[in-house]
Design an enzyme around this catalytic site. Sequence first.
Site, PDB file in Angstrom:
ATOM      1  CB  VAL A  18      -0.970   0.000   1.197  1.00 21.39           C
ATOM      2  CG1 VAL A  18      -1.723   1.328   1.277  1.00 21.39           C
ATOM      3  CG2 VAL A  18      -1.957  -1.151   1.079  1.00 21.39           C
ATOM      4  CG  ASP A  39       9.293  -0.397   5.405  1.00 25.70           C
ATOM      5  OD1 ASP A  39       8.068  -0.417   5.174  1.00 25.70           O
ATOM      6  OD2 ASP A  39       9.916  -1.390   5.844  1.00 25.70           O
ATOM      7  CG  ASP A 152     -15.259   0.395   2.239  1.00 25.64           C
ATOM      8  OD1 ASP A 152     -15.282  -0.822   2.465  1.00 25.64           O
ATOM      9  OD2 ASP A 152     -14.422   1.169   2.721  1.00 25.64           O
ATOM     10  CG  HIS A 172     -24.030  11.313  -7.572  1.00 27.53           C
ATOM     11  ND1 HIS A 172     -22.795  11.911  -7.617  1.00 27.53           N
ATOM     12  CD2 HIS A 172     -24.645  11.622  -8.737  1.00 27.53           C
ATOM     13  CE1 HIS A 172     -22.661  12.573  -8.748  1.00 27.53           C
ATOM     14  NE2 HIS A 172     -23.764  12.414  -9.456  1.00 27.53           N
ATOM     15  CG  HIS A 179     -12.260   0.348   5.534  1.00 24.28           C
ATOM     16  ND1 HIS A 179     -12.764   0.093   4.280  1.00 24.28           N
ATOM     17  CD2 HIS A 179     -10.996  -0.166   5.546  1.00 24.28           C
ATOM     18  CE1 HIS A 179     -11.848  -0.540   3.562  1.00 24.28           C
ATOM     19  NE2 HIS A 179     -10.767  -0.717   4.316  1.00 24.28           N
TER      20      HIS A 179
END
EC number: 1.1.1.27
Length: 317
Positions: A18, A39, A152, A172, A179
């Site tokens: 991600v 990281d 979502d 819409h 989530h």
Amino acid sequence: MNNNKVIKKVTVVGAGFVGSTTAYTLMLSGLISEIVLIDINAKKADGEVMDLNHGMPFVRPVEIYRGDYKDCAGSDIVIITAGANQKEGETRIDLVKRNTEVFKNIINEIVKYNNDCILLVVTNPVDILTYVTYKLSGFPKNKVIGSGTVLDTARFRYLLSEHVKVDARNVHAYIIGEHGDTEVAAWSLANIAGIPMDRYCDECHQCEEQISRNKIYESVKNAAYEIIRNKGATYYAVALAVRRIVEAIVRNENSILTVSSLLEGQYGLSDVCLSVPTIVGVNGIEEILNVPFNDEEIQLLRKSGNTLKEIIKTLDI
């Protein structure tokens, strides 16, 4: 919108699927002049940075480099994608205690070098970790944002667009709440060109079959599980969702997005972070909107929020 603040530097904490894909989407966007990738695995971050920089001749100039937490200094937005990965069959809530411990260190390191940025949380379970970030950072509530149900909502609109054969950008509809497993499809407000979804389906003559609300909702809710089962992780669409949030902030668009943020009485919920339609601009959360969802949706939203609050009570924050 007018924007007196110029946002130039974004730091991404976490160079996994991600985080690195988010850096890639920001690189392509032309919105940012400086991107830092942090990281715990410096070698992995170095590899991602090298790969990204080799594409520099194809995009607008942007400085991309691997950094440490001290490089959070001067960042306008810090995006947090680091954390334990979601395993197959594992709910986002199962992740919470592991990632809360990870966040204690991350947030402490960020605020040591920068206490004036916008914190954008992407790591799951994102709503709880947005709340954890708000509590641990001491930042104003408008400067702590979760990616929430932006993805979502995009999945919802895409599936509806496929059903009615209309450009997804003209659908819409919102997914609100957590989530995750208690998210709520706000069917009462779903529309195309102002025409309620059910009426549109009756009139358009494009649908091959009657729309199944439950089928579409379950497809949205379970999308991540299916993708993880098939390829091990989700990262393309969520990185685009993060880019969209960053774009709204950088351009001070005052865009309405279903980001996760602290509720203080809205919809009968307080002291919990959830996703509802929210105006997002250069200050982060500009305003949480009072949208006229129907009674059933409000009750489901409250149930979603109260479920998360019970989990939050178990955390050591």
